[in-house]
Write an enzyme that holds these catalytic residues in place. Sequence first.
Site, short mmCIF file in Angstrom:
data_model
loop_
_atom_site.label_atom_id
_atom_site.label_comp_id
_atom_site.label_asym_id
_atom_site.label_seq_id
_atom_site.Cartn_x
_atom_site.Cartn_y
_atom_site.Cartn_z
CE LYS A 55 17.30 45.66 4.00
NZ LYS A 55 16.02 45.29 3.72
CB SER A 306 23.47 41.29 6.29
OG SER A 306 23.42 41.54 7.65
#
Lengths: 321, 321
Positions: A55, A306
């Site tokens: 992110k 991720s």
Amino acid sequence: MAEESALVTLDDVRAAATRIADRVLRTPLVPAAWGDEAHPLWLKPENLQVIGAFKIRGALNAIGALDEVARARGVVTHSSGNHAQAVALAAREYGLKATIVMPEQAPEVKLDATRALGGEVVLVPPAERESRVAELVAEHGYAYVPPFDHPDIIAGQGTIGLELLADLPDVATVLVPVSGGGLLSGVATAVKALRPNVRVLGCEPELAGDTAESFRLGERRVWPVEQTYRTMADALRVCVGELTWAHIRERVDGVLTVTEDEIAEAVRVLATRSRLVAEPGGAVAVAAYLAHAGELDHGPVVAVVSGGNIDPALLASLLAS
Amino acid sequence: MAEESALVTLDDVRAAATRIADRVLRTPLVPAAWGDEAHPLWLKPENLQVIGAFKIRGALNAIGALDEVARARGVVTHSSGNHAQAVALAAREYGLKATIVMPEQAPEVKLDATRALGGEVVLVPPAERESRVAELVAEHGYAYVPPFDHPDIIAGQGTIGLELLADLPDVATVLVPVSGGGLLSGVATAVKALRPNVRVLGCEPELAGDTAESFRLGERRVWPVEQTYRTMADALRVCVGELTWAHIRERVDGVLTVTEDEIAEAVRVLATRSRLVAEPGGAVAVAAYLAHAGELDHGPVVAVVSGGNIDPALLASLLAS
């Protein structure tokens, strides 16, 4: 198509790559010896970013794109997860003030991590998160940095797609976790623009399978939180957004779902055979590989790992089981 | 000095880098946000190599340097640890036969891993390891690939030094685990040749502190296995070799030691804050950073995370404690 023109472009992703290049970890593709021969597996370990998740890419791109006036005022967001730390760190990188609205019952460790990165934390009852952000924007002129449903966020996450194509030009399939859909939208944008024949697949827990259902039905479905909160993959409990859905519908080839047991097994395999700590949501593309490799086209596969912000006690119990 | 001329040179390391470039993972430097400001910390995650340890570099270089006649016959080594898998994989990469002599009581998981990489495992009583290797060399003409005390092995491990200087030119201190000393010798060779002012420090468990003692006394000391086997860092129970000691004496600035508790804490910190699974021996440079950062020169530090082959149950218990 008029709609298509509103989508993020390859040039947007390339501009993002230039903007964030010196501020993110250029993660390598890590070969996984435990993949099968017909589908050699490579991992893109975004859990190695300083905040433990991809992110940071979108946050850096969105904040880097602000003009001087907006930067002088600072930024605001709401998050109880990885996006909070991403915005705090990205703001610090650019020397901006960041205000992070977080739910009152957020774990102390997440509040501390956000504060350690220089974020000013504002605690509110969960129901007031969005209204408090709106108030702060109105009062102080802060720029709102959304978690996924924004072109700058999508373009930032898409830099992962550019990198994996550069490192493995003959990739056949790219597996990407999907929650709000920023990561999947960005990666699909980059990959499909450069290599339309590469298959890009979203990966999702069955218990938060809103994107898989949306894909099946051809229209966006939002699941109630009582349903999506059943999965242990806490990073994947959000439903796909409007803008991200527009990208996914156009550019993604399908969505694979996995069970909770398959997610747990993927966390174990990543730790023991690839020495990477992944959180359940971060392991879901690997879970999809383990459960569905036989259904994939022959050829190399990249699975995006991720995030790695897993509770140590949960990791310990998964390793011991 | 005549002795100096027998040491591995920068050119040897550069030749190794060219030889192994397409066959190893070019690991990135991963920034660790939990380092202190005066000594920003970067990790070199060699635990991400396919076999989970840096040893693939030396094995690839040593086997790659063999002539055609030797390659046709195959290679042999003895090891119960990471070197076994390194030689098996490196031989497979070059299409050679590899015979790995292993102790009868080696854990099944290590035998299986070596066989899975194509190595032919020969089990012997521990005391017969070296004699059986000598027999196999005599019978079949196999080339022996030693674990550390050989110029080609040292040069291969030294490629880590070239990479970290390329990625972080202003590094002030490099922390490197030491056992047999191949990794430390190679890294020091590359770093000191290119940047003599960078401090290169070995890192060692107190309980297997033979290299620290050797450094203090100015001559090589070998500790009995009853002593070195006290440390949980099973990869660091071997004593420094003759050739590696000659490199370390000339090119290394010092050796730091750490306690077992400090090693355990480093394994925890790597897993929870940098999402990397390290084995105890692989975490010892990070342990030295955590215990001794205040004694280091100001400036960026690189700690080599040399391996990640930890028993899952041990990792679970460290995380839960």
